[in-house]
Design an enzyme around this catalytic site. Structure first.
Site, PDB file in Angstrom:
ATOM      1  N   SER A 509       0.829  -1.194   0.000  1.00  0.00           N
ATOM      2  CA  SER A 509       0.000   0.000   0.000  1.00  0.00           C
ATOM      3  C   SER A 509       0.869   1.253   0.000  1.00  0.00           C
ATOM      4  O   SER A 509       0.419   2.324   0.318  1.00  0.00           O
ATOM      5  CB  SER A 509      -0.918   0.000   1.214  1.00  0.00           C
ATOM      6  OG  SER A 509      -0.154  -0.054   2.391  1.00  0.00           O
ATOM      7  N   LYS A 552      -3.209   2.281  10.647  1.00  0.00           N
ATOM      8  CA  LYS A 552      -2.230   3.210  10.063  1.00  0.00           C
ATOM      9  C   LYS A 552      -2.448   4.629  10.583  1.00  0.00           C
ATOM     10  O   LYS A 552      -1.485   5.324  10.933  1.00  0.00           O
ATOM     11  CB  LYS A 552      -2.335   3.185   8.542  1.00  0.00           C
ATOM     12  CG  LYS A 552      -1.803   1.912   7.925  1.00  0.00           C
ATOM     13  CD  LYS A 552      -2.082   1.899   6.439  1.00  0.00           C
ATOM     14  CE  LYS A 552      -1.508   0.665   5.782  1.00  0.00           C
ATOM     15  NZ  LYS A 552      -1.929   0.560   4.387  1.00  0.00           N
TER      16      LYS A 552
END
Ligand code: ADP
Length: 629
Positions: A509, A552
């Site tokens: 990602s 995150k």
């Protein structure tokens, strides 16, 4: 008063004050939450006695399902299994099967008989020896009498073991069993699984333990007419899997010594019944290590089920989770029940852990860990019920190993200033990644661009496991960069580095971050260091959704970052803890231009962003021509 949970679509149907009010079903199969299809399959498989392969994440209820299948099998058919000596060939002990409960009786009868024989023999021996002594003494041959008595004693004693040999051994005992056996053979070695014959060092001298007494049943035999469960079946040796398959096909399996050098290997029993249902499980990778024929046997004579790892967030499913909390409290037996608010906090965590919009996690083993941790805290405080506060505390305390690594990693990186959380810097981006299941971590990325050394073409230099991702990300965006900025990256050598990346980082990602670092390096426009970003970049410049956004964002907030850019399509997955809410601003982004608009600062930014804007307005969304064509 206890309430049975009913399916309902209205929030008002929550009819409990605490977990104490929720009835826990008796049958294990009714305690399985969220795996309706798997439960249906298990029921069907139990009726038809079919094998089952359960594939899924750890802790979603695979072994629970296997165990519940044993409860569904009829216990009436259970048998006891005996092993008898074979007088003609002692290395081939005989096997007998009887209705459950009768085996022990038979052994006892034999023992009694053998004891009777023994006593008779003892009497006989005393009589003979007595007689010899009396006669000898009468004839005044004392010495001869004593010697003769000694010889007779030894001779008779030699014959003694032969009588005890006749007692059979109970190999499988199902006395008083109310449910069919459930045997967990996970990680079992061949001997434990298939049965074994113990080694006997005195065997050759005829002084040792008779062969049939050294025969030990295997798990396949003890699960006869029940369930044999094997998790991580792919890690089992191929040869053992092959033997397991033979046992399944025959429904019988002879026991022999598993170690070739042992005297046990000379012994081979008659075939022992082992008509079990196999429930095998593991994650999807397990299939790679699985014997092809074994898999095809299950497929042909059974069912394969893919377990869910999350369920829809509906009032009905929330009620099921509440039942789960009640179950775990009851199972633990030492922790207090949960208040409604505490259960709500568990639901919130279940939602967070699912990491997906409108979902609740089904990784219930881990969630059970949180229930127990909160319970322990409440118990430590001698509270009557577990409160929301206890759950919140437990969440902080019971952090997973990965979360603890991430915490320490942030502290270290801060200390050595591997990353910055303020100011602007060219080519440096605070990327975000996930370690373990869902722990976020800051992934600082640095890019440098220098005129190409080779005349033909510039190179992309990136090392390590993440290097491949970086190269791919740069190649993917090279055309975009050219289109957006007019810069041809093939005129440059581009170096990309993941700064002190932790081993287990998943970096797929990171492509948006890599692209941003490269654009910044090429155009010499600084990146705002108070921004962190995540997202996967499509070849057309769109930011695609990624996993683990909640973790995150929390990691970014922990690291002192002020703004985080996430894919717009991930916005509904954001379920950060309330303590982070004021610490960080979450900005949804859809395109690389959006990203650069928020991530870059300084002089050159405006020109670049304006230029990009112009281009994207010219090209209708989604049909930006593929740059390679
Ligand atoms: P797996 O075999 O998939 O690793 P287990 O069946 O061993 O998982 O689950 C471990 C524990 O987690 C169970 O004993 C139970 O307490 C809880 N659990 C896991 N999945 C479920 C479920 N679907 N419903 C209820 N409890 C569950």
């Amino acid at each position: 008063m206890k309430t049975t949970i009913k399916a309902s679509n209205s929030e008002d149907s929550v009819a409990y004050e605490t977990s104490e009010d929720i009835e826990v079903p008796d049958r294990l199969v009714d305690q399985i939450i969220g795996q309706e299809e798997a439960v249906e399959t298990i029921k069907k498989a139990a009726r038809q006695r079919r094998n089952v392969l359960l594939i899924g994440e750890p802790g979603v209820g695979k072994s629970m399902l296997a165990q519940s299948m044993a409860e569904l099998l009829p216990p009436e058919e259970l048998q006891d299994i005996l092993v008898y000596p074979n007088l003609e060939d002692s290395n081939n002990p005989l096997i007998g099967a009887l209705p459950a409960g009768e085996g022990k009786q038979i052994v006892m009868n034999h023992k009694a008989k053998s004891k009777g024989q023994e006593e008779k023999k003892n009497m006989f021996m005393i009589l003979i020896i007595g007689l010899i002594l009396v006669i000898g003494f009468m004839l005044q041959q004392y010495f001869v009498a004593i010697i003769a008595a000694g010889i007779v004693f030894l001779a008779l004693n030699q014959m003694r073991p032969k009588t005890t040999v006749m007692v059979p051994k109970l190999l499988v005992n199902n006395e008083n069993k109310k449910i069919a056996p459930f045997i967990d053979a996970t990680g079992a070695h061949a001997g434990a699984l298939l049965g074994d014959v113990r080694h006997d060092p005195y065997q050759s001298g005829g002084l040792g333990t008779p062969a049939h007494e050294r025969v030990e049943s295997g798990m396949i035999h003890r699960s006869h007419n029940g369930v044999l469960y094997i998790d991580e079946i792919g890690t089992m040796k191929m040869r053992t899997q092959q033997e397991l398959l033979t046992a399944m096909q025959e429904g019988m399996y002879s026991i022999t010594g598993q170690s070739e050098t042992s005297s046990g290997a000379m012994v081979r029993s008659q075939a022992v019944p082992c008509d079990f249902v196999l429930v095998a499980s593991g994650n999807i990778q397990v299939l790679e290590g699985m014997h092809i024929a074994l898999r095809s046997r299950i497929r042909g004579y059974g069912y394969e089920v893919y377990m869910k790892d999350s369920m829809q967030d509906t009032p009905e499913n929330r009620q099921k989770l509440a039942q789960f909390v009640a179950q775990e409290v009851k199972k633990d037996g030492r922790i207090p029940h949960f208040s409604k608010e505490a259960m709500d906090e568990i639901m919130l965590e279940a939602q967070r852990r699912a990491g997906k919009k409108d979902s609740l996690t089904l990784k219930l083993r881990d969630l059970g860990g949180l229930v127990r941790a909160a319970g322990d805290i409440a118990k430590g405080e001698a509270a009557d019920y577990v409160t929301m506060d206890h759950v919140v505390k437990a969440k902080k305390l019971a952090r997973t190993l990965e979360q603890q690594i991430a915490d320490r990693y942030i502290v270290q990186k801060k200390k050595y200033r591997v990353f910055q959380s303020e100011g602007g810097q060219i080519g440096s981006v605070n990327g975000l990644a996930i370690i373990g299941d869902r722990s976020g971590i800051l992934l600082p990325i640095a890019a440098e661009a220098a005129p190409a050394q080779s005349k033909q073409e510039g190179r992309i230099i990136a090392t390590g496991k993440l290097g491949e991702i970086a190269k791919e990300a740069v190649q993917n965006v090279s055309a975009l960069i050219k289109k957006h900025t007019g810069t041809d990256i093939s005129n440059y050598d581009i170096h990309i580095q993941f700064l002190q990346a932790y081993e287990g980082v998943e970096g797929d990602s990171a492509s948006v971050s890599v692209a941003t670092a490269v654009v910044s390096a090429l155009e010499e426009i600084p990146v705002d260091q108070s921004v962190a970003l995540t997202g996967s970049l499509s070849i057309r410049g769109y930011v695609l959704p990624v996993g683990g956004v909640t973790g995150k964002i929390e990691a970014a907030a922990e690291a002192g970052i002020k703004k985080v850019l996430i894919p717009k399509s991930n916005m509904q997955d954001v379920m950060i803890e309330s303590r982070y809410k004021d610490k960080i601003e979450i900005i949804p982004v859809e395109t690389l231009s959006d990203v650069l608009k928020h991530a870059l600062i300084g002089k050159g930014k405006k020109g670049l962003v304006d230029q990009m804007q112009k281009i994207s307005e010219m090209v209708p969304r989604g049909i930006i021509p593929n740059p390679s064509t």
